[in-house]
Design a protein around this motif. Structure first.
Motif, short mmCIF file in Angstrom:
data_model
loop_
_atom_site.label_atom_id
_atom_site.label_comp_id
_atom_site.label_asym_id
_atom_site.label_seq_id
_atom_site.Cartn_x
_atom_site.Cartn_y
_atom_site.Cartn_z
N LEU A 70 1.04 -1.07 -0.09
CA LEU A 70 -0.05 -0.45 0.43
C LEU A 70 0.83 1.28 0.65
O LEU A 70 0.66 2.47 -0.12
CB LEU A 70 -1.28 -0.27 1.05
CG LEU A 70 -1.72 -1.22 1.20
CD1 LEU A 70 -2.74 -1.18 2.14
CD2 LEU A 70 -2.14 -1.51 -0.15
N HIS A 71 2.68 1.50 -0.25
CA HIS A 71 3.00 2.20 -0.07
C HIS A 71 2.68 3.27 0.71
O HIS A 71 2.88 4.45 0.96
CB HIS A 71 3.46 2.66 -1.44
CG HIS A 71 2.83 2.07 -2.81
ND1 HIS A 71 4.25 1.19 -2.80
CD2 HIS A 71 2.11 1.72 -3.43
CE1 HIS A 71 4.40 0.56 -3.48
NE2 HIS A 71 2.40 0.49 -4.12
N ALA A 72 2.96 2.90 2.31
CA ALA A 72 2.35 3.73 3.67
C ALA A 72 4.23 4.30 3.81
O ALA A 72 4.79 3.82 3.31
CB ALA A 72 1.99 3.05 4.80
N THR A 73 4.09 5.97 4.01
CA THR A 73 4.69 6.64 4.02
C THR A 73 5.36 6.38 5.33
O THR A 73 4.81 5.56 6.62
CB THR A 73 4.04 7.99 4.36
OG1 THR A 73 3.32 8.49 5.61
CG2 THR A 73 3.77 9.23 2.95
N ASP A 74 6.69 6.94 6.44
CA ASP A 74 6.91 6.54 7.14
C ASP A 74 6.54 7.08 8.53
O ASP A 74 5.92 6.22 9.78
CB ASP A 74 8.52 7.37 6.73
CG ASP A 74 9.83 6.63 6.43
OD1 ASP A 74 8.92 6.09 6.43
OD2 ASP A 74 11.30 7.49 6.47
N LEU A 125 -10.38 -5.39 4.06
CA LEU A 125 -10.58 -5.18 3.07
C LEU A 125 -10.32 -3.35 2.65
O LEU A 125 -11.07 -2.26 1.50
CB LEU A 125 -12.67 -5.01 3.02
CG LEU A 125 -12.94 -6.35 3.84
CD1 LEU A 125 -14.54 -5.90 3.70
CD2 LEU A 125 -12.85 -6.24 2.04
N ALA A 126 -9.08 -2.66 2.97
CA ALA A 126 -8.33 -1.70 2.83
C ALA A 126 -8.86 -1.02 1.31
O ALA A 126 -9.12 -0.76 0.54
CB ALA A 126 -7.38 -1.00 3.65
N PRO A 127 -8.01 -2.18 0.86
CA PRO A 127 -7.39 -1.98 -0.43
C PRO A 127 -8.93 -1.77 -1.83
O PRO A 127 -8.62 -1.30 -2.89
CB PRO A 127 -5.94 -3.41 -0.71
CG PRO A 127 -5.70 -3.41 0.54
CD PRO A 127 -7.25 -3.41 1.03
N TRP A 131 -12.54 6.61 -2.25
CA TRP A 131 -12.46 7.41 -1.93
C TRP A 131 -11.36 7.88 -1.03
O TRP A 131 -11.01 9.26 -0.63
CB TRP A 131 -13.68 7.85 -1.16
CG TRP A 131 -14.82 7.55 -1.68
CD1 TRP A 131 -15.85 7.99 -2.33
CD2 TRP A 131 -15.78 7.21 -1.18
NE1 TRP A 131 -16.67 7.61 -2.77
CE2 TRP A 131 -16.93 6.90 -1.42
CE3 TRP A 131 -16.11 6.34 0.55
CZ2 TRP A 131 -17.67 6.55 -0.94
CZ3 TRP A 131 -17.09 5.69 0.72
CH2 TRP A 131 -18.32 5.77 0.14
N LEU A 132 -10.21 7.35 -0.76
CA LEU A 132 -9.05 8.01 -0.34
C LEU A 132 -7.57 6.72 0.29
O LEU A 132 -8.25 5.94 -0.59
CB LEU A 132 -9.83 7.53 1.56
CG LEU A 132 -8.46 7.67 2.88
CD1 LEU A 132 -8.90 9.43 2.72
CD2 LEU A 132 -9.33 7.24 4.16
N ASP A 133 -6.83 7.47 -0.32
CA ASP A 133 -5.82 6.10 -0.28
C ASP A 133 -5.72 5.39 0.92
O ASP A 133 -6.18 5.06 2.26
CB ASP A 133 -4.47 7.17 0.51
CG ASP A 133 -2.83 6.19 0.31
OD1 ASP A 133 -3.10 5.36 -0.24
OD2 ASP A 133 -1.85 6.73 0.91
N PRO A 134 -5.42 3.44 0.13
CA PRO A 134 -5.55 2.62 1.29
C PRO A 134 -5.08 2.02 2.13
O PRO A 134 -5.34 1.65 3.66
CB PRO A 134 -5.32 1.68 0.13
CG PRO A 134 -6.03 2.03 -1.19
CD PRO A 134 -5.55 3.36 -1.65
N ALA A 135 -3.74 3.01 2.50
CA ALA A 135 -2.81 2.96 3.81
C ALA A 135 -3.38 3.42 4.28
O ALA A 135 -3.54 3.61 5.78
CB ALA A 135 -1.47 3.91 3.33
N TRP A 136 -4.36 5.18 4.09
CA TRP A 136 -4.74 5.35 5.19
C TRP A 136 -6.05 4.71 5.99
O TRP A 136 -6.27 5.43 7.12
CB TRP A 136 -5.52 7.17 5.39
CG TRP A 136 -4.43 8.22 4.91
CD1 TRP A 136 -4.10 8.84 3.48
CD2 TRP A 136 -3.90 8.75 5.80
NE1 TRP A 136 -2.64 9.15 3.94
CE2 TRP A 136 -2.77 9.24 4.98
CE3 TRP A 136 -3.88 8.23 7.07
CZ2 TRP A 136 -1.87 10.38 6.18
CZ3 TRP A 136 -2.59 9.50 7.89
CH2 TRP A 136 -1.76 10.08 7.60
#
Length: 448
Positions: A70-74, A125-127, A131-136
Motif C-alpha cells: 500500500l506504499h505507506a509513508t514513514d 478490505l482496505a485496498p 475515496w481515500l488512499d488505502p494506507a489511510w
C-alpha cells in the motif's frame, strides 16, 4: 520483533488436554472450586492460543502489507503504532467506570473482543475501499479496531485476575504464555512460507492472511465465552472515587512510573524496527516470519524459567534484569543488515521479551489494591496509552534528526535507564515491604 517441568511439544499443549478442559456434566454451581479453576485455566490457555495466533499473523505482516503493498509513508507507519495507544488513553477510564458497575465481566469482554475482529476484517478490505488512499484506510481501521480491543483487554485483565488465585499466577501464566507462543510460532512460520511465494507488492495474499487472523480472533472469543464465571465481588468504591488514593500505595506508585518510563523506551523503537527490517534489510515475508519464529522460540524456552525466578527473587528485581536484556535489542539489530544475523538477535532478545511480558502483567496485578483492581489496571493502561502514542512519534522524529541507527541506540540507552529505575524500586520495596496481592502468606499468617 522485539517484542512444574514439562516437555515442550504439541501433544502437551492446551488443544490436547481434553480431560481437564472437558466441561463436567454437573451444573457449574455444583463444581468444586478446584474443578472450576482447572476448567477455566484450560479454557484460558485455548483462548490465549487463538488470541496469540490472530495477533501474531496480524502484527507480523501488517507492516509489510502497509509499506510494500500500500506504499505507506514513514508517518503512516508511525501512526500504526501510536494511534492504538491514543485510543487506549481515551477509552480506558470510561471503560473502567463502566466495568466497575458490572457483576459479570465475561459478556462485556467477549462482545468487545469479537467486535475488534470485525474491524480486523475491514483492514483486509482496505485496498478496495473508495475515496481515500488505502494506507489511510488501514491506519483508520487499526485505530478503530483498538476501541473495542482496548475495552476487551481491560475486561480480560480484570476477569482473569479474579479467576486465577495470586499464588498460582506465575506458574499459570508461564505455562499459558509458553503454549500460546509455541502455536503462534508455528502458524506465523507457515504463513511466512506461503506469503513468500507471492509478490510482496501484491495486496491479495496479505488480505487473505489478515482475514485468517480475524477468524482465529473469533475462535478466541468463543473460547472466552466457554469460561465459567461466578458473580464478581463489587469494588468497594464506585465512580471516579475508585481512582483516588491509588498513588498512596508506594508499591503501585513506583511500578506505575517505572512501567511508563520503560514502555516509552520500549515503544519508541517499534516503528523503527519495522522501517529497518523492511526498508534497510529489505526483508521478505519469509524473513519477517523467521524473525518472529526465532523471537518466539526463545520465549517458549524462557517463560517457565522467568516464572520460577520471579517466585524466588520477586517480580521487581527480575524486571530490572529483563529490562537490561531488552536494552540490547535496538543496538544489536542495527549492527548488521544480514537477515541470518537478525534471526540470532531476535532469538537472544526473545529470552528477555518473555520475562518482560510475564512480569509486567504479574507485577501490575500484585501491586494493584484488590478492592480497586479494575481502576488500578485501567489507570496504568491509560498511562501506557499516553506514552505509547507519543513514543513511536518521538522515535520516527529522532530517526529523522539523528538517523535510524542513532534513534535505535537512544532507545537502548533509555531502556537501560529504565532497568535502573526498576532496580531502584525493587531495592526500596525490599527495605519497606508492603502487603502484596500476589505475596505468599508468612508462616504466622498460615497458622493464624
Amino acid at each position: 520483533m522485539d517484542g512444574r517441568r514439562r516437555t515442550v511439544g504439541l501433544r502437551r499443549t492446551a488443544f490436547f488436554r481434553s480431560k481437564a478442559s472437558r466441561r463436567p456434566s454437573e451444573p457449574p454451581e455444583a463444581w468444586s472450586d478446584e474443578a472450576r479453576l482447572a476448567y477455566n485455566m484450560e479454557k484460558s490457555i485455548q483462548n490465549g492460543i487463538f488470541a496469540a495466533i490472530a495477533a501474531g499473523i496480524f502484527s507480523s505482516f501488517l507492516p509489510l502489507f502497509a509499506i510494500e503493498a500500500l506504499h505507506a509513508t514513514d508517518y503512516q507507519v508511525a501512526l500504526l503504532s501510536s494511534l492504538p495507544q491514543l485510543v487506549n488513553f481515551l477509552v480506558l477510564i470510561p471503560g473502567a467506570l463502566w466495568l466497575a458497575r458490572l457483576r459479570r465481566l465475561k459478556p462485556f469482554t467477549a462482545a468487545n473482543l469479537g467486535l475488534g475482529k470485525v474491524f480486523m476484517l475491514l483492514v483486509a478490505l482496505a485496498p478496495v475501499q473508495p475515496w481515500l488512499d488505502p494506507a489511510w484506510w488501514v491506519v483508520l481501521f487499526v485505530a478503530l479496531m483498538n476501541v473495542p480491543t482496548a475495552l476487551g483487554a481491560l475486561g480480560w485483565q480484570a476477569f482473569i485476575g479474579a479467576l486465577i488465585p495470586p499464588e498460582r499466577r506465575n506458574r499459570f501464566f508461564s505455562r499459558r504464555n509458553r503454549d500460546t507462543t509455541l502455536w503462534t510460532m508455528l502458524v506465523v512460520l507457515a504463513s511466512g512460507l506461503i506469503l513468500n511465494a507471492f509478490d510482496k507488492r501484491s495486496p491479495g495474499p496479505y488480505q487473505a492472511f489478515i482475514a485468517l487472523a480475524a477468524l482465529f480472533g473469533f475462535l478466541e472469543t468463543a473460547a472466552l465465552v466457554q469460561h465459567v464465571e461466578t458473580a464478581t465481588p463489587e469494588d468497594g468504591v464506585r465512580g471516579m472515587g475508585a481512582f483516588r488514593g491509588l498513588f498512596r500505595s508506594p508499591a503501585y506508585a513506583r511500578f506505575f512510573f517505572a512501567g511508563l518510563f520503560f514502555n516509552f523506551a520500549w515503544q519508541m523503537a517499534w516503528p523503527l524496527f519495522n522501517l529497518y527490517n523492511v526498508k534497510v534489510v529489505q526483508a521478505t515475508a519469509l524473513w519477517l516470519a523467521l524473525f518472529t519464529v526465532a523471537n518466539q522460540l526463545s520465549q517458549i524456552i524462557a517463560f517457565t524459567a522467568w516464572g520460577r525466578l520471579a517466585e524466588r527473587f520477586g517480580n521487581g528485581p527480575m524486571l530490572a534484569v529483563t529490562a537490561v536484556g531488552m536494552a540490547t535489542a535496538p543496538t544489536l539489530t542495527v549492527l548488521s543488515t544480514s537477515p541470518v544475523y537478525l534471526i540470532f538477535v531476535n532469538f537472544f532478545t526473545g529470552l528477555f521479551v518473555a520475562g518482560t511480558v510475564l512480569l509486567l502483567f504479574n507485577e501490575l496485578l500484585a501491586v494493584s489494591p484488590a478492592e480497586k483492581r479494575t481502576a488500578a489496571v485501567a489507570l496504568f493502561n491509560v498511562g501506557v496509552g499516553a506514552v505509547g502514542f507519543l513514543a513511536p512519534q518521538v522515535g520516527v522524529w529522532l530517526a529523522g534528526l539523528v538517523g535510524l541507527h542513532g534513534a535505535m541506540h537512544l532507545s537502548s540507552l533509555l531502556r537501560l535507564l529504565a532497568a535502573g529505575v526498576f532496580a531502584w524500586g525493587a531495592a526500596l520495596a525490599a527495605r519497606a515491604p508492603e502487603p502484596r496481592v500476589g505475596a505468599k502468606p508468612t508462616e504466622a499468617e498460615r497458622t493464624g
